[in-house]
Write an enzyme that holds these catalytic residues in place. Structure first.
Site, PDB file in Angstrom:
ATOM      1  N   LYS A 157      -6.199  -1.045  42.320  1.00 54.79           N
ATOM      2  CA  LYS A 157      -5.588  -2.157  43.646  1.00 54.79           C
ATOM      3  C   LYS A 157      -6.504  -1.838  44.852  1.00 54.79           C
ATOM      4  CE  LYS A 157      -2.495  -1.915  46.986  1.00 54.79           C
ATOM      5  NZ  LYS A 157      -3.364  -3.707  46.926  1.00 54.79           N
ATOM      6  N   HIS A 158      -6.321  -2.890  44.880  1.00 59.28           N
ATOM      7  CA  HIS A 158      -7.965  -3.408  45.553  1.00 59.28           C
ATOM      8  C   HIS A 158      -6.870  -3.861  47.023  1.00 59.28           C
ATOM      9  CE1 HIS A 158     -11.424  -3.830  47.831  1.00 59.28           C
ATOM     10  NE2 HIS A 158     -12.386  -3.790  46.633  1.00 59.28           N
ATOM     11  N   ALA A 159      -7.303  -4.610  48.231  1.00 62.70           N
ATOM     12  CA  ALA A 159      -6.954  -5.295  49.132  1.00 62.70           C
ATOM     13  C   ALA A 159      -5.863  -6.279  49.149  1.00 62.70           C
ATOM     14  CB  ALA A 159      -7.558  -5.011  50.339  1.00 62.70           C
ATOM     15  N   GLY A 209      -8.598   3.788  53.212  1.00 61.34           N
ATOM     16  CA  GLY A 209      -7.499   3.206  54.106  1.00 61.34           C
ATOM     17  C   GLY A 209      -7.153   3.990  54.911  1.00 61.34           C
ATOM     18  N   SER A 210      -5.566   3.263  56.053  1.00 60.25           N
ATOM     19  CA  SER A 210      -5.522   3.916  56.804  1.00 60.25           C
ATOM     20  C   SER A 210      -4.555   5.449  56.401  1.00 60.25           C
ATOM     21  CB  SER A 210      -4.551   2.407  57.168  1.00 60.25           C
ATOM     22  OG  SER A 210      -3.457   2.565  56.471  1.00 60.25           O
ATOM     23  N   GLU A 231      -9.069   9.061  52.071  1.00 58.76           N
ATOM     24  CA  GLU A 231     -10.647   8.881  52.779  1.00 58.76           C
ATOM     25  C   GLU A 231     -10.082   8.079  54.006  1.00 58.76           C
ATOM     26  OE1 GLU A 231     -13.031   7.749  54.763  1.00 58.76           O
ATOM     27  OE2 GLU A 231     -13.738   6.498  53.303  1.00 58.76           O
ATOM     28  N   CYS A 265     -15.135   3.047  58.550  1.00 58.24           N
ATOM     29  CA  CYS A 265     -14.893   4.513  58.696  1.00 58.24           C
ATOM     30  C   CYS A 265     -15.612   5.730  59.845  1.00 58.24           C
ATOM     31  CB  CYS A 265     -14.353   4.321  57.651  1.00 58.24           C
ATOM     32  SG  CYS A 265     -15.238   5.081  56.226  1.00 58.24           S
TER      33      CYS A 265
HETATM   34  P1  NDP Z   1      -4.275  -0.093  54.353  1.00 54.77           P
HETATM   35  O1  NDP Z   1      -4.134   1.295  54.661  1.00 54.77           O
HETATM   36  O2  NDP Z   1      -2.620  -0.520  55.310  1.00 54.77           O
HETATM   37  O3  NDP Z   1      -5.077  -0.687  53.355  1.00 54.77           O
HETATM   38  C1  NDP Z   1      -6.108   0.084  52.230  1.00 54.77           C
HETATM   39  C2  NDP Z   1      -5.965   0.010  51.428  1.00 54.77           C
HETATM   40  O4  NDP Z   1      -4.173   0.631  50.980  1.00 54.77           O
HETATM   41  C3  NDP Z   1      -5.622  -1.636  50.500  1.00 54.77           C
HETATM   42  O5  NDP Z   1      -5.423  -1.544  49.363  1.00 54.77           O
HETATM   43  C4  NDP Z   1      -4.054  -1.457  51.067  1.00 54.77           C
HETATM   44  O6  NDP Z   1      -2.425  -2.293  50.231  1.00 54.77           O
HETATM   45  C5  NDP Z   1      -3.042  -0.413  50.751  1.00 54.77           C
HETATM   46  N1  NDP Z   1      -1.898   0.061  50.913  1.00 54.77           N
HETATM   47  C6  NDP Z   1      -1.621  -0.458  52.516  1.00 54.77           C
HETATM   48  N2  NDP Z   1      -0.271   0.225  53.009  1.00 54.77           N
HETATM   49  C7  NDP Z   1       0.056   1.184  51.573  1.00 54.77           C
HETATM   50  C8  NDP Z   1       1.070   1.844  51.367  1.00 54.77           C
HETATM   51  N3  NDP Z   1       2.143   2.509  52.170  1.00 54.77           N
HETATM   52  N4  NDP Z   1       0.758   2.460  50.016  1.00 54.77           N
HETATM   53  C9  NDP Z   1      -0.458   2.389  49.364  1.00 54.77           C
HETATM   54  N5  NDP Z   1      -1.502   1.376  49.110  1.00 54.77           N
HETATM   55  C10 NDP Z   1      -1.002   0.959  50.582  1.00 54.77           C
HETATM   56  O7  NDP Z   1      -5.286  -0.683  55.939  1.00 54.77           O
HETATM   57  P2  NDP Z   1      -5.391  -2.012  56.665  1.00 54.77           P
HETATM   58  O8  NDP Z   1      -5.974  -2.908  56.549  1.00 54.77           O
HETATM   59  O9  NDP Z   1      -4.127  -2.152  57.381  1.00 54.77           O
HETATM   60  O10 NDP Z   1      -5.955  -1.731  58.050  1.00 54.77           O
HETATM   61  C11 NDP Z   1      -5.370  -0.990  59.034  1.00 54.77           C
HETATM   62  C12 NDP Z   1      -6.459   0.584  59.645  1.00 54.77           C
HETATM   63  O11 NDP Z   1      -6.952   0.770  58.387  1.00 54.77           O
HETATM   64  C13 NDP Z   1      -7.461  -0.315  60.277  1.00 54.77           C
HETATM   65  O12 NDP Z   1      -7.730  -0.701  61.306  1.00 54.77           O
HETATM   66  C14 NDP Z   1      -7.768   0.799  59.903  1.00 54.77           C
HETATM   67  O13 NDP Z   1      -7.914   1.728  61.299  1.00 54.77           O
HETATM   68  C15 NDP Z   1      -7.902   1.569  58.987  1.00 54.77           C
HETATM   69  N6  NDP Z   1      -8.576   1.763  58.028  1.00 54.77           N
HETATM   70  C16 NDP Z   1      -9.739   2.159  57.601  1.00 54.77           C
HETATM   71  C17 NDP Z   1     -10.652   2.027  56.837  1.00 54.77           C
HETATM   72  C18 NDP Z   1     -11.771   3.290  55.815  1.00 54.77           C
HETATM   73  O14 NDP Z   1     -12.321   2.769  55.309  1.00 54.77           O
HETATM   74  N7  NDP Z   1     -11.330   4.500  55.728  1.00 54.77           N
HETATM   75  C19 NDP Z   1     -10.667   0.475  55.794  1.00 54.77           C
HETATM   76  C20 NDP Z   1      -9.733   0.063  56.111  1.00 54.77           C
HETATM   77  C21 NDP Z   1      -8.846   0.681  56.881  1.00 54.77           C
HETATM   78  P3  NDP Z   1      -2.487  -3.996  50.795  1.00 54.77           P
HETATM   79  O15 NDP Z   1      -3.614  -4.545  51.183  1.00 54.77           O
HETATM   80  O16 NDP Z   1      -1.713  -5.049  49.590  1.00 54.77           O
HETATM   81  O17 NDP Z   1      -1.391  -4.047  52.213  1.00 54.77           O
END
Ligand code: NDP
Length: 457
Positions: A157-159, A209-210, A231, A265
């Site tokens: 499940k990608h962004a 992700g976040s 992570e 990150c």
């Molecule tokens: P998100 O955490 O929202 O997105 C990362 C992935 O998680 C996406 O595939 C997203 O899907 C999915 N996702 C988001 N919310 C949920 C949820 N509640 N349950 C399950 N899956 C979820 O990151 P953002 O793109 O919104 O970025 C926000 C912040 O996150 C950044 O500013 C940064 O601080 C951090 N981040 C860190 C990263 C890292 O490398 N560790 C990478 C990206 C972000 P969808 O796109 O469909 O929302």
């Protein structure tokens, strides 16, 4: 969030996609589960041959894939090409080493009254990978390559802003010869993740992700007693001590902060500099940040392109504004350039105090926070004054200080006289709110295995 390719350089929506229906999603989960029953029995020789073909295919399509990533999330084309090359290297690494990493581990048989005793690594089943857009190929590949080599099957499940890269990945492995259900892309929104996690056919999950997304996935998976690896980003310190090679420290600091348009990150985000070299470091660092070329990421002379999303740019702008309103000083940048797309001028700020959001929060873009400290204890205290614990950097040629940083920095990675980079050969992951579990190296491939104890009398 709509599933769409929106070019961050122009703000133009290029292509939109419909999420999978419940029926389509169910079909894919059924295929994954069915595939696992046979894929788990394939031998390493077969998996290695398929993984090598996938690596060859990706290598031959480097330019096309790099351009696709630049269009979808704005990283410079130069960096996008490197990302493809890094993925190819990672795939070959696991193709070459998976069998040794997962070899039976003999135990002391007489001590347990057995004729033979050992531990065996076995695959678990379909694993869900929730992945971010910042390194759209690499983040997914560092899950996919070890997972497939271990005999697991992957569900990606990608962004939502990198659907074309996601679909490419879903097809790459099948084109290379892997059976079609081994690795599938699920075009779904984050609201459909819970349904997948709770499905009994899915046995584990990994998320990059976040923090909120990680907490949600871990809570749901925990309630289903399913393993997770998280992570979740970081606010990495970059400490510079008086004995450091200052030329190297300054040049690397710039790269460490603005790599991937600042959206990594493991980017260095908080620069903690000893008073003896503070002025010198600051003058040179600010001059280099000011000299960066901001522009079209396809242009080979561009150093910093746009942020990936409008929301990301707005969030970063608000983080800087909050600091400035509370008394932080901007040494360069600090504004949104007047041009289309989601650009933010590379920025250095100082005079940061704990009540400012940027003291605690991750600045996901080209904004460097600069701090002055008087000694190593102050440097360590400030470096560790964060809820994150992913990477950390320390510059010093004093061996005693090096040992202190290695021992006392609260992080999953310590880099001395360099910048944090992920390597297939080294474990990658964090502590504190940066998550848990490890990716890459032998440790990464073992995360989603059943380590079976075998006792033979
Ligand atoms: P998100 O955490 O929202 O997105 C990362 C992935 O998680 C996406 O595939 C997203 O899907 C999915 N996702 C988001 N919310 C949920 C949820 N509640 N349950 C399950 N899956 C979820 O990151 P953002 O793109 O919104 O970025 C926000 C912040 O996150 C950044 O500013 C940064 O601080 C951090 N981040 C860190 C990263 C890292 O490398 N560790 C990478 C990206 C972000 P969808 O796109 O469909 O929302």
């Amino acid at each position: 969030m709509a599933i769409a390719t929106i070019n961050p350089t122009t703000g133009e929506t290029l292509k939109t996609f419909e999420p999978l229906s419940e029926h389509e999603l169910d079909e894919r989960l059924a295929l994954a589960a069915a595939e696992f029953t046979t894929y788990r029995t394939t031998d390493f020789k077969q998996r290695t041959a398929w993984m090598q073909s996938a690596a060859d295919l990706l290598e031959s399509e480097q330019e096309q894939v790099a351009r696709m990533m630049t269009t979808e999330m704005g990283k410079t084309l130069v960096e996008a090409r490197s990302e493809v090359a890094k993925c190819v290297k990672g795939m070959r690494f696991y193709a070459d080493h998976a069998e040794a990493f997962l070899a039976d581990e003999p135990a002391d048989a007489p001590a347990v009254g057995a004729r033979r005793a050992y531990a065996r690594y076995q695959p678990l089943g379909p694993v869900l990978a929730v992945m971010p857009w910042n390194f759209p190929l690499w983040q997914a590949m560092r899950f996919a390559a070890p997972a497939l080599m271990a005999g697991n099957v992957g569900l990606l499940k990608h962004a939502s802003n990198v659907p074309q890269t996601a679909l490419y990945l879903g097809e790459l492995f099948a084109r290379a010869g892997f059976p079609p259900g081994c690795f599938q892309t699920l075009l779904i929104g984050s609201d459909q993740v819970e349904r997948v996690l709770r499905d009994p056919r899915v046995v584990a999950a990994t998320l990059t992700g976040s923090e909120p997304a990680g907490r949600s996935v871990a809570a749901i998976a925990g309630s289903e007693v399913k393993a997770t690896v998280l992570e979740l980003g970081g606010s990495d310190p970059y400490v510079v001590m008086p004995s450091a090679d200052l030329d190297g420290a300054v040049a690397t600091a710039v790269t460490a902060r603005v790599q991937n348009n600042g959206q990594s990150c493991i980017a260095a985000k908080r620069f903690i500099v000893h008073a003896d070299v503070y002025e010198d470091f600051t003058d040179r660092f600010v001059a280099r940040i000011e000299a960066l070329r901001v522009g079209d990421p396809v242009d080979e002379s561009t150093n910093v392109g746009p942020l990936a999303t409008e929301q990301g740019r707005d969030d970063l702008e608000m983080l800087v504004t909050d600091a400035v309103v509370r008394g932080a000083r901007v040494l360069c940048g600090g504004f949104t350039p007047d041009r289309p797309g989601w650009f933010y001028q590379p920025t250095v700020i100082t005079d940061i105090t704990p009540e400012m959001r940027i003291f605690k929060e991750e600045a996901f873009g080209p904004v460097a926070s600069l701090y002055r400290v008087g000694n190593i204890d102050e440097a360590l205290a400030l470096a560790n004054a964060t809820d994150f614990g992913l990477g950390s950097n320390a510059w010093t040629t004093d061996e005693g200080e090096q040992e202190r940083f290695i021992a006392d920095l609260e992080a999953g990675i310590v880099t001395v006289n360099g910048m944090v980079v992920s390597y297939p050969e080294l474990p990658f992951g964090g502590i504190k709110n940066s998550g848990y579990g490890r990716e890459l190296s032998a440790h990464g491939i073992r995360e989603f295995c059943n380590l079976k104890a075998v006792w033979i009398g």
